[in-house]
Design a protein around this motif. Structure first.
Motif, PDB file in Angstrom:
ATOM      1  N   MET A 120       0.974  -1.353   0.330  1.00 13.36           N
ATOM      2  CA  MET A 120      -0.450   0.215   0.119  1.00 13.36           C
ATOM      3  C   MET A 120       0.919   1.768  -0.342  1.00 13.36           C
ATOM      4  N   LEU A 121       2.173   0.866   0.542  1.00 12.02           N
ATOM      5  CA  LEU A 121       2.510   2.399   0.628  1.00 12.02           C
ATOM      6  C   LEU A 121       3.291   2.337  -0.344  1.00 12.02           C
ATOM      7  N   THR A 122       3.000   1.742  -1.507  1.00 10.24           N
ATOM      8  CA  THR A 122       4.528   1.837  -2.858  1.00 10.24           C
ATOM      9  C   THR A 122       2.867   2.300  -4.183  1.00 10.24           C
ATOM     10  N   ILE A 123       1.531   1.757  -3.575  1.00  9.05           N
ATOM     11  CA  ILE A 123       0.951   2.538  -3.725  1.00  9.05           C
ATOM     12  C   ILE A 123       0.922   3.916  -4.076  1.00  9.05           C
ATOM     13  N   ILE A 124       0.827   4.063  -2.518  1.00 10.58           N
ATOM     14  CA  ILE A 124       1.094   5.928  -2.205  1.00 10.58           C
ATOM     15  C   ILE A 124       2.321   6.311  -2.877  1.00 10.58           C
ATOM     16  N   ALA A 125       3.155   5.876  -2.219  1.00 12.38           N
ATOM     17  CA  ALA A 125       4.925   6.370  -3.847  1.00 12.38           C
ATOM     18  C   ALA A 125       4.147   6.651  -5.049  1.00 12.38           C
ATOM     19  N   LEU A 126       3.669   5.749  -5.456  1.00 11.99           N
ATOM     20  CA  LEU A 126       3.723   5.815  -6.497  1.00 11.99           C
ATOM     21  C   LEU A 126       2.666   6.665  -7.159  1.00 11.99           C
ATOM     22  N   SER A 127       1.852   7.134  -6.316  1.00  6.66           N
ATOM     23  CA  SER A 127       0.241   8.234  -6.975  1.00  6.66           C
ATOM     24  C   SER A 127       1.293   9.430  -6.688  1.00  6.66           C
ATOM     25  N   LEU A 128       2.215   9.511  -6.229  1.00  5.82           N
ATOM     26  CA  LEU A 128       2.879  10.605  -5.354  1.00  5.82           C
ATOM     27  C   LEU A 128       3.754  11.197  -6.462  1.00  5.82           C
ATOM     28  N   LEU A 129       4.463   9.539  -7.145  1.00  5.95           N
ATOM     29  CA  LEU A 129       5.266  10.262  -8.243  1.00  5.95           C
ATOM     30  C   LEU A 129       5.154  10.509  -9.423  1.00  5.95           C
ATOM     31  N   LEU A 130       3.820  10.472 -10.022  1.00  3.84           N
ATOM     32  CA  LEU A 130       2.733  10.430 -11.094  1.00  3.84           C
ATOM     33  C   LEU A 130       2.987  12.304 -11.288  1.00  3.84           C
ATOM     34  N   ASP A 131       2.067  12.237 -10.116  1.00  2.26           N
ATOM     35  CA  ASP A 131       1.870  14.271 -10.087  1.00  2.26           C
ATOM     36  C   ASP A 131       3.011  14.903  -9.910  1.00  2.26           C
ATOM     37  N   PHE A 132       4.363  14.312  -9.784  1.00  2.00           N
ATOM     38  CA  PHE A 132       5.253  15.386  -9.959  1.00  2.00           C
ATOM     39  C   PHE A 132       5.556  15.042 -11.323  1.00  2.00           C
ATOM     40  N   LEU A 133       5.502  13.755 -12.011  1.00  2.00           N
ATOM     41  CA  LEU A 133       6.000  13.944 -14.064  1.00  2.00           C
ATOM     42  C   LEU A 133       4.950  14.489 -14.590  1.00  2.00           C
ATOM     43  N   ILE A 134       3.536  14.779 -13.622  1.00  2.00           N
ATOM     44  CA  ILE A 134       2.844  15.128 -14.904  1.00  2.00           C
ATOM     45  C   ILE A 134       3.281  16.635 -14.717  1.00  2.00           C
ATOM     46  N   TYR A 135       3.665  17.192 -13.482  1.00  2.00           N
ATOM     47  CA  TYR A 135       4.071  18.513 -13.515  1.00  2.00           C
ATOM     48  C   TYR A 135       5.390  18.889 -14.256  1.00  2.00           C
ATOM     49  N   ALA A 136       6.605  17.600 -13.308  1.00  2.00           N
ATOM     50  CA  ALA A 136       7.917  18.381 -14.964  1.00  2.00           C
ATOM     51  C   ALA A 136       8.220  17.965 -15.428  1.00  2.00           C
ATOM     52  N   PHE A 137       7.353  16.407 -16.224  1.00  2.00           N
ATOM     53  CA  PHE A 137       7.503  15.593 -17.310  1.00  2.00           C
ATOM     54  C   PHE A 137       6.904  15.309 -17.744  1.00  2.00           C
ATOM     55  N   PRO A 138       5.976  16.278 -18.306  1.00  2.00           N
ATOM     56  CA  PRO A 138       4.305  16.067 -18.906  1.00  2.00           C
ATOM     57  C   PRO A 138       4.264  14.852 -19.997  1.00  2.00           C
ATOM     58  N   GLU A 139       5.090  14.864 -20.830  1.00  2.00           N
ATOM     59  CA  GLU A 139       5.753  13.927 -22.308  1.00  2.00           C
ATOM     60  C   GLU A 139       6.576  13.066 -21.500  1.00  2.00           C
ATOM     61  N   SER A 140       7.012  12.561 -20.908  1.00  2.00           N
ATOM     62  CA  SER A 140       8.067  11.341 -20.841  1.00  2.00           C
ATOM     63  C   SER A 140       6.645  10.605 -21.050  1.00  2.00           C
ATOM     64  N   LEU A 141       7.898   9.299 -21.225  1.00  2.00           N
ATOM     65  CA  LEU A 141       7.635   7.249 -21.566  1.00  2.00           C
ATOM     66  C   LEU A 141       6.689   7.066 -19.721  1.00  2.00           C
ATOM     67  N   ALA A 142       7.349   7.496 -18.588  1.00  2.00           N
ATOM     68  CA  ALA A 142       7.278   7.119 -17.306  1.00  2.00           C
ATOM     69  C   ALA A 142       6.126   7.878 -16.896  1.00  2.00           C
TER      70      ALA A 142
END
Length: 321
Positions: A1-23
């Motif tokens: 569950m902690l992994t899900i939380i971390a990945l969800s927050l990571l996605l928020d960061f990727l959308i803000y910083a790297f919106p066109e990235s494959l990740a």
């Protein structure tokens, strides 16, 4: 569950910083199609004995497909609407909230389910050893079909088809609003409009703008347009613009605008036509001695503009003596 939380927050960061990235695209696929159902199922059924691994996997995908549209439906009735940021925030809150609930319920469970699956677990749940050859073959085909479907969906999501190619072409009044156009002038009086172009063609485009002064009438008997006078106006121009992605989230912003000032030296009811061409302008016939192109093939440009086959804008101007 902690992994899900971390990945969800990571996605928020990727959308803000790297919106066109494959990740961002790959993680976003799991964020929408797997995480909501997974945390929901885990929160509801924390005990190992309640569901087997395959049931949890299937329900995680199935419930995600049900939960996400319901969240979107709820957002549709809020002031924020169905937009990227509200959807992202809502799903992140949902994933984090149910992850915390799942962590709490697991801590109280007698035999909590832990997401660790081995090949032996899969074989046991499929009853692999006791299955017939036909059952094994059908199971293998089903697994391959599921993997292929997920792979195909991932490819479609990460390689979206380009949107429709189009160009925004507009004129505004001198104050930059769709109002107060110079439609009533005296002979020789200056009128000013703003010509704007925005490129959404998915490539660099050189635009050519022609401006014509036209006097025409509509013949009801023959249902045809009769062009009596057609003069080129000064100020024709061209400009090369790069592609600008369509932004439905933020405020609209202009890409190219230029002021165009004109005057008309003869009274009457006139139309000022702004014709837009991409990549190259059409060939024009030789200029007539009096400058009136109404009796040349150039009149077909106005006919095509009226019929909508040429991107164009028209300004009706009444010129007083």
């Amino acid at each position: 569950m902690l992994t899900i939380i971390a990945l969800s927050l990571l996605l928020d960061f990727l959308i803000y910083a790297f919106p066109e990235s494959l990740a961002r695209k790959a993680l976003g696929l799991a964020f929408v199609l797997f995480f909501p159902g997974y945390v929901f199922i885990t929160a509801l059924f924390p005990e190992r004995k309640e569901l087997d691994n395959l049931e949890r996997l299937a329900l995680s995908f199935g419930l995600s497909i049900a939960i996400v549209p319901l969240i979107g439906l709820a957002l549709n009735y809020t002031p924020w609407g169905i937009r990227l940021i509200p959807i992202l925030v809502s799903l992140t809150v949902f994933n984090v909230a149910f992850s915390l609930i799942a962590i709490y319920r697991r801590s109280k469970a007698f035999e909590p389910w832990i997401p660790w699956i081995t090949i032996e677990d899969v074989k046991r749940e499929l009853e692999w050893e006791s299955s017939s050859k036909l059952d094994k073959a059908l199971t293998a085909i089903l697994i391959i079909a599921i993997i292929t479907s997920i792979g195909t969906l991932a490819y479609v999501v990460t390689h979206p088809k380009p949107g429709e190619a189009f160009t925004e072409f507009y004129i505004l009044g001198p104050e930059g609003m769709a109002d107060n156009y110079p439609t009533d002038l005296f002979v020789g009086e200056n009128g000013t409009v703003i010509i704007g172009i925005v490129n959404h063609e998915h490539r660099n485009v050189t635009y050519y703008v022609q401006i014509w002064l036209v006097n025409l009438t509509w013949d009801n008997a023959t249902n045809t347009t009769i062009i009596h006078e057609m003069y080129p106006m000064p100020g024709w121009f061209n400009v090369t613009l790069p592609n600008v992605p369509v932004n439905i989230e933020g405020n609209w912003t202009p890409q190219f605008e230029t002021n165009y000032t004109f005057s008309i030296d003869r009274p009457g009811r006139w139309q000022v036509w702004f014709l837009l061409f991409k990549d190259s302008p059409p060939e024009l016939p030789a200029a007539p001695p009096d400058g009136n192109y109404a009796e040349t093939d150039a009149k077909n440009l106005i006919i095509e503009a009226i019929n909508g086959t040429i991107q164009s804008l028209k300004l009706n101007v009444n010129v007083r003596p």
